[in-house]
Scaffold this motif. Structure first.
Motif, short mmCIF file in Angstrom:
data_model
loop_
_atom_site.label_atom_id
_atom_site.label_comp_id
_atom_site.label_asym_id
_atom_site.label_seq_id
_atom_site.Cartn_x
_atom_site.Cartn_y
_atom_site.Cartn_z
N ILE A 175 17.15 1.88 -10.27
CA ILE A 175 17.04 1.71 -11.72
C ILE A 175 17.08 0.22 -12.06
CG2 ILE A 175 18.08 2.22 -13.97
CD1 ILE A 175 19.20 4.77 -12.86
N ILE A 176 16.17 -0.19 -12.94
CA ILE A 176 16.16 -1.58 -13.42
C ILE A 176 16.59 -1.60 -14.87
CG2 ILE A 176 14.61 -3.44 -14.16
CD1 ILE A 176 13.19 -3.31 -11.58
N HIS A 177 17.50 -2.51 -15.19
CA HIS A 177 17.95 -2.70 -16.57
C HIS A 177 18.08 -4.20 -16.78
CE1 HIS A 177 21.28 -2.93 -19.65
NE2 HIS A 177 20.37 -2.20 -20.27
N ASN A 178 17.53 -4.71 -17.88
CA ASN A 178 17.53 -6.16 -18.12
C ASN A 178 16.97 -6.95 -16.93
OD1 ASN A 178 18.58 -5.79 -20.62
ND2 ASN A 178 20.68 -6.29 -20.05
N ASP A 179 15.84 -6.50 -16.38
CA ASP A 179 15.15 -7.19 -15.28
C ASP A 179 15.93 -7.25 -13.97
OD1 ASP A 179 13.26 -7.66 -17.17
OD2 ASP A 179 13.87 -9.71 -17.59
N LYS A 180 17.01 -6.50 -13.87
CA LYS A 180 17.77 -6.52 -12.61
C LYS A 180 17.84 -5.10 -12.04
CE LYS A 180 21.70 -8.64 -13.74
NZ LYS A 180 21.54 -9.37 -15.02
#
Length: 342
Positions: free
Chosen positions: A22-27
């Motif tokens: 999972i990616i959240h805020n480009d991380k």
């Protein structure tokens, strides 16, 4: 920017048979095995991801480890939904929130998936508070993640070898021109190794051990430039019933995996044979791109290259290529509107 936008969080999910990212805020905030451990009596989920993975093959009758996805598709609806929900809740930035925010999600799916299976993925996401859910085909996401400009009138060939499926696609002008999805991938490799150890060494090994063998000494060909050291494998002797240990070399694993890899090669050849001539000309110049965990098998790039007479490139960090592409599509929904499935 309304109040609703402030309350919405964007996440990109690569819901894989073997691993969920999972990616959240480009991380990349979640990178866990897609496994759930459930208490048989209460029906409660005890653990997901890495914790559940450690229990695999070591449970008693009251605990059952389930892999909710099979061949890239949801097989256990309830378990997969709980798994997605628990993964989302454990995203560090969302943990601090009092309640789960509304989510805008882009989720990637295998290209050979049916309408019904697509709806299962969508509904699972809507139940965990997904207000806007977009789906994207895996080879597309992989291509974006590798850094290919998919909107160009130029052919590119992607082979994405995951846990459940191998997706092969020729992409041009933001669309999939021809594709093939075969159910030969990481899981089949693991089972090949279990079978080989049984028949050649009379050694019964579990999935976790077979997976380790695949990573440590797995190979697609028996001529490697820098071969890995032999590996000691422990398991149960099928003749005496005692625990025992044997040494395994990469050449043996290459032999064990040979038939499955041949089937992937055949699928690649078949896709090439269906490619329109102008795009085939492009692919002759650009070569084939490999993504997914399976592409890390030693010597696989060389073997496919010999079979197709084309240059073969492995994506950097191939395990994350698909989720990277999904994240890029999420950041620029208007640009990729044509390839996202609402």
């Amino acid at each position: 920017m309304g109040f609703f936008d402030f309350m919405t969080e964007d996440i990109a999910i690569d819901l894989g048979t073997a691993n969920t990212l999972i990616i959240h805020n480009d991380k990349v905030v979640i990178d866990s095995p897609s496994i759930v451990a459930r208490d048989r009596i209460s029906g409660k989920i005890i653990a997901v991801g890495k914790e559940a993975n450690m229990m695999q093959g070591k449970t008693h009758e009251n605990i059952k480890t389930i892999r909710p996805l099979k061949d890239g598709v949801i097989a256990d609806f309830d378990a997969s939904e709980k798994m997605i929900s628990m993964f989302i809740k454990s995203i560090p930035a969302l943990k601090k929130r009092m309640f789960t925010p509304a989510l805008r999600m882009v989720v990637c799916i295998p290209s050979g998936i049916t309408e019904v299976e697509m709806r299962a993925v969508k509904e699972s996401c809507e139940r965990v508070n997904g207000k806007e859910v977009y789906l994207i085909h895996e080879p597309m996401a992989a291509a974006i993640g590798i850094g290919i400009d998919i909107m160009q009138p130029k052919g590119n060939m992607i082979v994405d070898i995951g846990g459940g499926t191998t997706e092969i696609a020729v992409i041009a002008l933001g669309g999939i021109v021809c594709d093939k999805s075969v159910k030969i991938a990481g899981d089949v490799f693991t089972n090949d190794i279990i079978y080989y150890m049984r028949t050649q060494h009379n050694l019964f090994v579990g999935e976790t051990t077979a997976e380790k063998i695949k990573i440590q000494v797995g190979a697609a060909t028996d001529t490697l430039d820098s071969p890995p050291d032999d590996m000691s494998v422990q398991g149960r002797d099928l003749l005496t019933g005692k625990p025992k240990q044997v040494e395994v070399s990469f050449r043996e694993i290459a032999k064990a995996l040979d038939k499955s890899i041949q089937r992937i090669e055949d699928a690649v050849m078949e896709t090439l044979s269906q490619t329109p001539p102008e795009l085939a000309a492009d692919i002759y110049n650009t070569g084939i791109y490999l993504a997914g965990g399976g592409s890390m098998l030693r010597g696989l790039d060389k073997r496919i290259s010999l079979k197709t007479d084309l240059p073969v490139y492995i994506a950097e960090d191939p395990l994350k290529a698909v989720v990277r592409g999904t994240g890029m599509a999420l950041k620029n929904i208007p640009k990729f509107r044509s390839i996202l499935i609402k």
